[in-house]
Write an enzyme that holds these catalytic residues in place. Structure first.
Site, mmCIF file in Angstrom:
data_model
loop_
_atom_site.group_PDB
_atom_site.id
_atom_site.type_symbol
_atom_site.label_atom_id
_atom_site.label_comp_id
_atom_site.label_asym_id
_atom_site.label_seq_id
_atom_site.Cartn_x
_atom_site.Cartn_y
_atom_site.Cartn_z
ATOM 1 N N ARG A 157 -25.814 8.118 -13.404
ATOM 2 C CA ARG A 157 -24.373 8.040 -13.135
ATOM 3 C C ARG A 157 -23.827 6.619 -13.239
ATOM 4 N NH1 ARG A 157 -22.274 12.546 -8.829
ATOM 5 N NH2 ARG A 157 -23.683 14.227 -9.441
ATOM 6 N N SER A 216 -17.771 23.619 -2.894
ATOM 7 C CA SER A 216 -17.446 22.741 -4.016
ATOM 8 C C SER A 216 -16.578 23.458 -5.038
ATOM 9 C CB SER A 216 -18.733 22.278 -4.708
ATOM 10 O OG SER A 216 -19.328 23.353 -5.422
ATOM 11 N N CYS A 217 -16.050 22.696 -5.975
ATOM 12 C CA CYS A 217 -15.216 23.288 -7.025
ATOM 13 C C CYS A 217 -16.023 24.272 -7.861
ATOM 14 C CB CYS A 217 -14.616 22.201 -7.906
ATOM 15 S SG CYS A 217 -15.821 21.074 -8.666
ATOM 16 N N ASN A 258 -14.611 10.294 -10.047
ATOM 17 C CA ASN A 258 -14.488 8.920 -9.585
ATOM 18 C C ASN A 258 -15.815 8.363 -9.058
ATOM 19 O OD1 ASN A 258 -12.559 6.768 -9.309
ATOM 20 N ND2 ASN A 258 -12.723 6.998 -7.095
ATOM 21 N N ASP A 270 0.817 -1.208 0.000
ATOM 22 C CA ASP A 270 0.000 0.000 0.000
ATOM 23 C C ASP A 270 0.857 1.267 0.000
ATOM 24 O OD1 ASP A 270 -3.036 0.969 0.751
ATOM 25 O OD2 ASP A 270 -1.514 2.260 1.643
ATOM 26 N N HIS A 292 -19.252 19.478 -16.777
ATOM 27 C CA HIS A 292 -18.276 19.030 -15.770
ATOM 28 C C HIS A 292 -17.582 17.741 -16.197
ATOM 29 C CE1 HIS A 292 -16.570 18.078 -11.866
ATOM 30 N NE2 HIS A 292 -17.060 19.200 -11.365
#
Length: 473
Positions: free
Chosen positions: A328, A282-283, A314, A164, A310
């Protein structure tokens, strides 16, 4: 007199030579004094000679002439002699204020009046190490300087494999969108540590935000930046405050309930020492709110609609599969996906005067980064395209929101040109449309890096060690 090819080359080489002399001096001032030098908002720290020449040439858009590198060299020399405490200094604006006066005396006076950051800095912990977490790490590492500002001390993740640590380091080292890490990364596997450009980052494996003992790693009074998006209300995020060594929490997503949603440059002054948990919104909210404020202050906005185009995130599926959200679940890299956005309502949390004035919707598109907000605004008075563009361009160059708003005019600009943009939003002047009281503005934004830059500004505000600015405005 006609200039020759040789003349052009000699002029270029002279500029590059001057810039090459400046690079180590600018770097030394940053490493030893935490002095951040810029030219009309364009940072010179860590820049190549060519980038320094480019920033000086860009001044012609403001003052109709390039900023001579020799003048910058004089300011840098004066600063070196004065040995200042941490400040953020805009060379172009200083020279404009000084005029024909004595630059050394001006700097001596301004530096003595500056409220400089002191102490050993503030510990920062990244809870989560995804897209935003790793970009925050890159920015924080770049901002480390002498260590008197923000110090990235740890990241907290769930252990996903035996190797990891190595995988986390490699994800920091290489990025398909933002390119390679600017520096050197190594790992100390025995102690679960990543060392990046001399910054020691403890990797802590935990599934429970309430039980991490940060103090055992020497971390105290830390700001924990939760970039997982798992908890978005005060109750969930307060789990972090139960861990030893944590003082405050910042959420990198829109907060729910009574959490303060902060857009730096707009309402960061609402942050008080008593606020233990806040949100950096938010962005999209960070991208459009500064532009909306400027337009509203100048012309008055009566109603508007925000359409965001946009990049996929992920949260979406790579190929068709079940998703709890509508649409989505369809393949993100193959489709344009109509979805919802809370950015329109979130604007009102930073700018209360927009309550009930904005509607919004979103389309996710098959690009990995950089998004576009289309603002369709109804104004209180008739304006012209030239008028609103001129206002936004001037703000981007010399206004108080110049760190949040950029402005471009190019017939060839596309989304990838804004990867790595540090400002929250970029107005595309050639796309602006105006008819009477209706204005349609196109605002690009790097929904990853531009937003992360805003988040770091909020962390600095929370820590109380944002460097003093010279000139103050």
């Amino acid at each position: 007199m006609t200039t020759t090819a040789k003349d052009h080359l000699e002029s270029w080489n002279t500029k590059i030579a001057l810039a090459e002399e400046l690079v180590p001096q600018i770097g030394k001032l940053y490493r030893e004094n935490d002095v951040v030098l810029s030219v009309y908002g364009a940072s010179l720290v860590g820049q190549s000679p060519i980038e320094i020449v480019r920033s000086h040439r860009a001044v012609r858009h403001i003052e109709d002439a390039e900023l001579p590198l020799a003048q910058t060299a004089a300011v840098v020399k004066a600063l070196t002699e004065l040995n200042p405490a941490p400040v953020s200094l805009d060379i172009a604006k200083v020279l404009r204020e000084v005029g024909t006066g004595d630059v050394t005396e001006y700097l001596r006076k301004e530096i003595s009046n500056a409220n400089a950051a002191t102490g050993n800095g503030t510990d920062v912990v990244l809870y989560g190490f995804g897209r935003i977490g790793r970009l925050l790490a890159r920015i924080l590492i770049d901002h480390t300087g002498s260590g008197r500002g923000l110090n990235l001390r740890a990241v907290v993740v769930r252990k996903a494999s035996e190797n990891d640590l190595e995988k986390r380091a490699n994800l920091l080292r290489r990025d398909s969108v933002h390119g390679p890490f600017n520096g050197v990364i190594s790992i100390d596997a025995e102690n679960d540590v990543i060392i990046a450009n001399g910054v020691r980052i403890q990797v802590i494996y935990s599934n429970d935000p309430a039980t991490v003992d940060y103090e055992q790693y020497g971390i105290k009074d830390a700001i924990v930046v939760d970039n997982t998006g798992r908890w978005r209300d005060a109750e969930g995020l307060s789990q972090h405050l139960q861990s030893k060594g944590v003082a405050r929490v910042l959420l990198t997503a829109p907060g729910k309930g009574d959490l303060k949603n902060v857009v730096y440059g707009i309402n960061h002054d609402v942050i008080t020492d008593d606020d233990k948990i806040i949100s950096a919104a938010s962005c999209t909210t960070n991208a459009i709110t500064p532009v909306l404020k400027i337009v509203n202050d100048a012309y008055g906005v009566t109603q508007g609609h925000v359409e965001t185009v946009h990049s996929y995130t992920n949260d979406q599926n790579l190929i068709d599969n079940f998703h709890k959200g509508d649409r989505r679940g369809r393949g993100a890299a193959l489709n344009m996906v109509i979805t919802e956005t809370g950015a329109a309502k979130a604007v009102a949390k930073a700018l209360p005067e927009f309550a009930g004035k904005l509607s919004g919707s979103a389309i996710r598109v098959p690009t990995p980064d950089v998004s576009l907000a289309i603002l369709n605004l109804q104004l209180e008075k008739d304006i012209t395209r030239e008028e609103i563009n001129s206002l936004l361009q001037e703000v981007s160059l010399t206004g108080e929101l110049r760190s949040q708003i950029n402005y471009v005019e190019s017939p060839e600009i596309v989304s990838t040109d804004f990867v790595g943009e540090r400002r929250a939003g970029i107005v595309d002047g050639l796309a602006t449309q105006v008819s009477g009281k209706t204005a349609i503005l196109y605002v690009w934004y790097d929904n990853e890096f531009g937003y992360s830059s805003q988040v770091v500004r909020v962390i600095e505000k929370m820590a109380g060690n944002h460097p003093a600015h010279i000139p103050a405005k």
